[in-house]
Scaffold this motif. Structure first.
Motif, mmCIF file in Angstrom:
data_model
loop_
_atom_site.group_PDB
_atom_site.id
_atom_site.type_symbol
_atom_site.label_atom_id
_atom_site.label_comp_id
_atom_site.label_asym_id
_atom_site.label_seq_id
_atom_site.Cartn_x
_atom_site.Cartn_y
_atom_site.Cartn_z
ATOM 1 N N CYS A 63 20.515 3.097 -9.154
ATOM 2 C CA CYS A 63 21.498 2.295 -8.416
ATOM 3 C C CYS A 63 21.550 0.909 -9.038
ATOM 4 C CB CYS A 63 21.120 2.204 -6.936
ATOM 5 S SG CYS A 63 22.366 1.387 -5.898
ATOM 6 N N LEU A 100 22.950 -3.215 -8.827
ATOM 7 C CA LEU A 100 23.219 -4.267 -7.850
ATOM 8 C C LEU A 100 23.884 -5.435 -8.555
ATOM 9 C CD1 LEU A 100 20.856 -5.549 -5.063
ATOM 10 C CD2 LEU A 100 21.953 -7.196 -6.586
ATOM 11 N N ASP A 118 30.669 3.023 -3.942
ATOM 12 C CA ASP A 118 30.130 1.671 -4.018
ATOM 13 C C ASP A 118 30.206 0.999 -2.648
ATOM 14 O OD1 ASP A 118 29.828 2.197 -6.696
ATOM 15 O OD2 ASP A 118 31.626 1.101 -7.306
ATOM 16 N N ILE A 130 19.727 -1.159 0.945
ATOM 17 C CA ILE A 130 18.764 -1.374 -0.137
ATOM 18 C C ILE A 130 17.547 -0.474 0.055
ATOM 19 C CG2 ILE A 130 17.062 -3.036 -0.988
ATOM 20 C CD1 ILE A 130 19.204 -5.169 -0.927
ATOM 21 N N VAL A 153 27.288 -8.969 -2.322
ATOM 22 C CA VAL A 153 26.474 -8.012 -3.066
ATOM 23 C C VAL A 153 27.241 -6.701 -3.144
ATOM 24 C CG1 VAL A 153 24.372 -6.615 -3.057
ATOM 25 C CG2 VAL A 153 24.253 -9.044 -2.475
ATOM 26 N N TRP A 176 14.134 -6.719 -6.602
ATOM 27 C CA TRP A 176 15.448 -6.277 -7.095
ATOM 28 C C TRP A 176 16.488 -7.384 -6.920
ATOM 29 C CZ3 TRP A 176 18.781 -1.843 -4.617
ATOM 30 C CH2 TRP A 176 19.716 -1.378 -5.557
ATOM 31 N N MET A 177 16.528 -7.956 -5.704
ATOM 32 C CA MET A 177 17.469 -9.040 -5.432
ATOM 33 C C MET A 177 17.134 -10.288 -6.247
ATOM 34 S SD MET A 177 19.968 -8.544 -3.171
ATOM 35 C CE MET A 177 20.186 -10.172 -2.461
ATOM 36 N N LEU A 213 26.628 -2.793 -4.276
ATOM 37 C CA LEU A 213 25.698 -1.737 -4.680
ATOM 38 C C LEU A 213 26.484 -0.615 -5.329
ATOM 39 C CD1 LEU A 213 23.230 -1.445 -1.658
ATOM 40 C CD2 LEU A 213 22.947 -2.736 -3.774
#
Length: 342
Positions: A206, A208, A247, A192, A258, A309-310, A260
């Protein structure tokens, strides 16, 4: 000073290169001074060249972040230096070769260090055969030196090979989830930070996706934890094999994963999420039916840090859960952060 030790502690290869380079400087630089004072211009020039090149390699490792390139430079440099020293300092110069053998197997990968060591050993022995009496007093001394150098190289290779395997195993334990084999939470946090840095410096977008298996507790309670573990492994395998090579999949903890997706746009992120929901429903099953997954997703925004972001993906995930599960919700970038669109 704290940053210095922290960097060396967290980068084992950099620490080895720096330590070996400094050790080389301490070993070679006094001889360079002595050779110049004694009027031995050839060896003085050689030792000075070795010193300057070692300083260059240390600069490349520390300031350019290219530790492996620096290690290979030092390995080739000292191997070549050992050949020249053996020629210009008959008999006594050969003792330095054993130091080079050990140095190479610490600083370079086992196979590469073997090739460099055997190459330099062959050069010394061939020169000794070509010019009898220059490096070795006689053939017997040449054979003894070759045999002892080979034995030393063999033990050094076995040690370096075993150490490399152990280091890789430790890296896997530190970076991978032991059940599913995908990245763990620690690795996720590192990735991250890398994604955020690439977005801020180069504008590389990017995506998520936060995945959560629906009613996972009920699977464990009904079928047992072994079946729950199998579901986790099956889901990780499915997502891993249906994702792009670029990815990265991580297990956040429990039944949460998760994914990415570097370079993703909003449409691509939505398509990937929908495909995962459909594929899991079709291909991941328990004894009494199919398994479903809920997904929340978002792209990076200019003011994001890792937590925001999360958190935004987490809000989307809970929206998907509240709307009936077995679906994906992707943040569309509306003004109100509490609003999401399917």
């Amino acid at each position: 000073m704290r940053d210095l030790w922290s960097r060396l502690r967290h980068d084992a290869y950099l620490a080895i290169v720096i330590f070996a380079g400094l050790l080389g400087l301490v070993s070679i630089f006094p001889f360079a001074l002595y050779r110049w004072v004694a009027g031995d211009w050839v060896m003085g020039a050689l030792d000075s060249l070795l010193t300057l090149t070692t300083l260059t390699a240390l600069y490349i490792a520390w300031y350019r972040g290219q530790s492996r390139l620096a290690g290979q430079m030092l390995s080739l440099l000292y191997a070549a230096g050992a050949i020249i020293v053996a020629i210009y300092l008959p008999v006594t110069g050969l003792f330095w070769f054993y130091c080079v053998v050990l140095f190479n197997f610490f600083i370079a990968p086992p196979l590469r260090s073997t090739l460099i060591t055997l190459g330099s050993l062959a050069a010394i022995c061939l020169y000794g055969l070509w010019r009898p009496g220059t490096i070795f007093p006689d053939l017997q001394h040449l054979i003894i030196f070759a045999c002892t150098a080979l034995i030393c190289s063999l033990f050094a290779y076995l040690f370096a090979w075993r150490t490399t395997l152990q280091r890789r195993s430790l890296q896997e334990l530190a970076n991978l989830d032991p059940l599913t084999g995908v990245g763990n939470r620690r690795t996720l946090m590192q990735e991250i930070e890398i994604a955020l840095a690439n977005f801020r410096r180069h504008g590389n977008q990017c995506g998520l996706l936060l995945l959560d298996i629906d009613h996972f507790k009920a699977i464990n309670d009904t079928h047992g934890h072994a079946e729950g573990d199998r579901v986790l492994v099956d889901l990780a395998d499915l997502v891993w094999h249906t994702s792009r090579r670029t990815d990265r999949l991580f297990r956040l903890g429990g039944e949460e994963f998760v994914l990415l997706l570097p370079g993703a746009d909003l449409n691509g992120l939505s398509i990937v999420a929908e495909n995962i929901v459909r594929a899991v429903g079709e291909r991941v099953r328990t004894a009494d039916g199919s398994v479903t997954v809920s997904i929340g997703g978002t792209l990076l925004l200019p003011d994001d840090d890792g937590s925001s972001w999360m958190h935004r993906a987490d809000v989307c995930l809970y929206t998907a859960k509240n709307n009936g599960r077995n679906r994906s919700v992707i943040y569309k970038g509306v003004a109100d952060d509490r609003e999401v669109a399917k």
